[in-house]
Design a protein around this motif. Structure first.
Motif, mmCIF file in Angstrom:
data_model
loop_
_atom_site.group_PDB
_atom_site.id
_atom_site.type_symbol
_atom_site.label_atom_id
_atom_site.label_comp_id
_atom_site.label_asym_id
_atom_site.label_seq_id
_atom_site.Cartn_x
_atom_site.Cartn_y
_atom_site.Cartn_z
ATOM 1 N N ALA A 132 0.834 -1.206 0.000
ATOM 2 C CA ALA A 132 0.000 0.000 0.000
ATOM 3 C C ALA A 132 0.865 1.251 0.000
ATOM 4 C CB ALA A 132 -0.938 -0.010 1.200
ATOM 5 N N ALA A 133 1.922 1.249 0.803
ATOM 6 C CA ALA A 133 2.832 2.392 0.844
ATOM 7 C C ALA A 133 3.520 2.583 -0.509
ATOM 8 C CB ALA A 133 3.862 2.203 1.946
ATOM 9 N N SER A 135 -1.699 11.352 -2.791
ATOM 10 C CA SER A 135 -1.994 10.314 -1.798
ATOM 11 C C SER A 135 -1.562 10.658 -0.389
ATOM 12 C CB SER A 135 -1.300 9.004 -2.204
ATOM 13 O OG SER A 135 0.109 9.104 -2.023
ATOM 14 N N VAL A 136 -1.040 11.859 -0.147
ATOM 15 C CA VAL A 136 -0.371 12.121 1.128
ATOM 16 C C VAL A 136 -1.289 11.923 2.330
ATOM 17 C CG1 VAL A 136 -0.801 14.621 1.065
ATOM 18 C CG2 VAL A 136 1.160 13.716 2.348
ATOM 19 N N ARG A 176 -1.445 8.086 7.045
ATOM 20 C CA ARG A 176 -2.054 7.086 7.925
ATOM 21 C C ARG A 176 -1.376 5.727 7.746
ATOM 22 N NH1 ARG A 176 -3.276 8.176 11.917
ATOM 23 N NH2 ARG A 176 -4.726 6.445 12.181
ATOM 24 N N ILE A 177 -1.024 5.384 6.514
ATOM 25 C CA ILE A 177 -0.368 4.101 6.268
ATOM 26 C C ILE A 177 0.998 4.071 6.933
ATOM 27 C CG2 ILE A 177 0.650 2.649 4.459
ATOM 28 C CD1 ILE A 177 -1.706 3.597 2.655
ATOM 29 N N ASP A 178 1.732 5.165 6.866
ATOM 30 C CA ASP A 178 3.032 5.230 7.551
ATOM 31 C C ASP A 178 2.867 5.008 9.051
ATOM 32 O OD1 ASP A 178 4.348 5.664 5.208
ATOM 33 O OD2 ASP A 178 4.954 7.725 5.646
ATOM 34 N N ALA A 179 1.807 5.581 9.618
ATOM 35 C CA ALA A 179 1.579 5.432 11.061
ATOM 36 C C ALA A 179 1.285 3.974 11.424
ATOM 37 C CB ALA A 179 0.431 6.327 11.513
ATOM 38 N N VAL A 180 0.453 3.303 10.633
ATOM 39 C CA VAL A 180 0.103 1.921 10.975
ATOM 40 C C VAL A 180 1.224 0.951 10.619
ATOM 41 C CG1 VAL A 180 -2.380 2.319 10.880
ATOM 42 C CG2 VAL A 180 -1.199 1.577 8.815
ATOM 43 N N LEU A 181 2.142 1.349 9.746
ATOM 44 C CA LEU A 181 3.318 0.520 9.522
ATOM 45 C C LEU A 181 4.132 0.384 10.806
ATOM 46 C CD1 LEU A 181 4.557 1.623 5.989
ATOM 47 C CD2 LEU A 181 4.252 -0.741 6.733
ATOM 48 N N ALA A 209 4.251 12.427 4.397
ATOM 49 C CA ALA A 209 4.574 11.072 3.919
ATOM 50 C C ALA A 209 5.179 11.172 2.526
ATOM 51 C CB ALA A 209 3.317 10.194 3.870
ATOM 52 N N GLY A 210 6.052 10.241 2.214
ATOM 53 C CA GLY A 210 6.573 10.118 0.860
ATOM 54 C C GLY A 210 7.279 11.349 0.347
ATOM 55 N N GLY A 211 7.936 12.104 1.229
ATOM 56 C CA GLY A 211 8.635 13.299 0.790
ATOM 57 C C GLY A 211 7.744 14.495 0.563
ATOM 58 N N VAL A 212 6.489 14.414 1.028
ATOM 59 C CA VAL A 212 5.518 15.502 0.880
ATOM 60 C C VAL A 212 4.974 15.873 2.251
ATOM 61 C CG1 VAL A 212 3.308 16.220 -0.119
ATOM 62 C CG2 VAL A 212 4.869 14.777 -1.444
ATOM 63 N N ALA A 213 4.875 17.170 2.519
ATOM 64 C CA ALA A 213 4.225 17.666 3.733
ATOM 65 C C ALA A 213 3.040 18.510 3.302
ATOM 66 C CB ALA A 213 5.187 18.501 4.567
ATOM 67 N N GLN A 214 1.848 18.130 3.749
ATOM 68 C CA GLN A 214 0.642 18.882 3.371
ATOM 69 C C GLN A 214 0.289 19.877 4.470
ATOM 70 O OE1 GLN A 214 -3.727 17.620 3.351
ATOM 71 N NE2 GLN A 214 -3.144 17.240 1.229
ATOM 72 N N VAL A 215 0.232 21.153 4.107
ATOM 73 C CA VAL A 215 -0.116 22.214 5.051
ATOM 74 C C VAL A 215 -1.633 22.278 5.194
ATOM 75 C CG1 VAL A 215 0.062 24.676 5.573
ATOM 76 C CG2 VAL A 215 1.938 23.510 4.393
ATOM 77 N N GLN A 216 -2.098 22.379 6.414
ATOM 78 C CA GLN A 216 -3.517 22.527 6.711
ATOM 79 C C GLN A 216 -3.688 23.632 7.754
ATOM 80 O OE1 GLN A 216 -4.927 18.677 8.007
ATOM 81 N NE2 GLN A 216 -4.291 17.646 6.127
#
Length: 295
Positions: A27-28, A38-39, A44-49, A224-231
Motif C-alpha cells: 500500500a505504501a 496520496s499524502v 495514515r499508512i506510515d503510522a500503521v506501519l 509522507a513520501g517526501g511531501v508535507a501537506q499544510v492545513q
C-alpha cells in the motif's frame, strides 16, 4: 450481519477487500507513485506501519487485479481513496465496503475523480451531505519560496497550547461551519497538542489589547513520501490583507523543506481566490484537483 456479508462478498467479487498488516508495504509503495495526491492516506499508512492496523482506529481497503494491489482507501474519520489512472473499478469495490458499514466518516476527501466517483456510488444510500466542494486546486512547491519568509513565524511550543487552540478552533469553524471543540482532552484538542509536540505547528504572535495573540498559524496535517501537506492556515481577522499569509506561508515552506520534506503541498477551495493568489505569489503551482464531501 447479512447485509455486511453480502456487500463484502460483492466487494471481493470486484477485487476489493480489507487489507491487513502484511499488505501495508504494498500500500505504501502504491501511494509513493502519487506522492502529493496520496499524502493524506499515505500519512495514515506510515503510522500503521509502525503500530499496526489493530490500534489505528480505522481500516485500509484495497483493490486487486491479477494479484497486484491497484488502489487503496483509508477508512477512518475521513474516507480517503487513492485510485491511480486505470484503476477506476476500485470505486465499485470501495463503495460496496462503505455501504456495508454505513457512514462512519465525517467526509470523503481526495483527488477529485476518486472522491466524487466514490460519492456518486454512495449517494443513493448515504445521507445527504452538508456540502460538496468539488473543485479544490491541489498546489505544491518544491523550491525555495518566491517571497521573503516572515522572520517571526516559528514552530509552536507546548507551553503555548492555550494560546494556539482558540485560533485553531476559529479557523476550523470558519472553514467547516461548526466548532470542533469537545473538551479538555477531546479528539480535536488532542490533535492540536500532538501537532505541537511533533513540531508540525507554526505560529506568529503579536501583542494585542488583551495580551499576546496569534496573528498567523498553520500546521503540517500530513507528512509522507517526501511531501508535507499544510492545513489550517489562518490569519487573525483584524490583520488580514497585510501580506501575513504570503510571508507566513513562505516561512512555513522554508522551514518544512529544510527538515521535514522537500515538497510542500496544500489544497484550497476554488472560490477562495485571495488565498489562491497568495499561494501562487509564494511559488506554489497547481498539480491537481481535490474534492471534499462534508457530512
Amino acid at each position: 450481519m447479512g447485509r455486511w456479508r453480502e456487500a463484502t462478498l460483492d466487494a471481493t467479487a470486484t477485487g476489493g477487500r480489507m487489507l491487513h498488516d502484511a499488505d501495508l508495504p504494498a500500500a505504501a509503495k502504491l501511494c509513493a507513485r502519487l506522492p502529493v495526491e496520496s499524502v493524506l492516506a499515505a500519512n495514515r499508512i506510515d503510522a500503521v506501519l509502525r503500530s499496526g492496523l489493530s490500534t489505528s482506529g480505522g481500516q485500509l481497503w484495497g483493490f486487486e487485479t491479477d494479484g497486484e494491489l491497484r488502489a487503496v482507501c483509508w477508512a477512518g474519520a475521513n474516507l480517503v481513496p487513492v485510485v491511480p489512472p486505470g484503476a477506476e473499478s476500485a470505486l465499485d469495490a470501495f463503495a460496496a465496503l462503505a455501504r456495508a458499514q454505513g457512514r462512519r466518516c465525517s467526509s470523503i476527501v481526495g483527488e477529485s475523480g476518486a472522491a466524487l466517483g466514490l460519492w456518486a456510488r454512495l449517494s443513493p444510500v448515504w445521507s445527504r451531505p452538508r456540502e460538496i466542494r468539488a473543485n479544490q486546486p491541489s498546489l505544491a512547491i518544491d523550491h525555495e519560496p518566491l517571497v521573503e519568509p516572515d522572520p517571526f513565524v516559528r514552530r509552536s511550543l507546548a507551553a503555548e497550547y492555550d494560546l494556539i487552540l482558540p485560533a485553531c478552533v476559529q479557523m476550523f469553524t470558519e472553514e467547516v461551519g461548526y466548532s470542533p471543540a469537545s473538551g479538555v482532552n477531546g479528539p480535536y484538542e488532542t490533535r492540536v497538542r500532538s501537532l505541537i509536540a511533533e513540531d508540525r505547528s507554526f505560529v506568529r504572535f503579536v501583542r494585542g489589547t488583551d495580551g499576546v495573540e496569534v496573528a498567523f498559524k498553520a500546521e503540517l496535517g500530513a507528512v509522507a513520501g517526501g511531501v508535507a501537506q499544510v492545513q489550517g492556515v489562518w490569519v487573525a481577522p483584524a490583520l488580514r490583507g497585510r501580506g501575513l499569509s504570503e510571508q507566513g506561508m513562505a516561512a512555513v515552506v522554508a522551514m518544512t523543506r529544510a527538515d521535514v520534506a522537500p515538497t510542500v503541498s496544500l489544497y484550497v477551495n476554488d472560490y477562495n481566490t485571495r488565498a489562491l493568489a497568495a499561494y501562487f505569489r509564494v511559488g506554489f503551482r497547481q498539480v491537481g484537483t481535490f474534492a471534499t464531501v462534508l457530512f
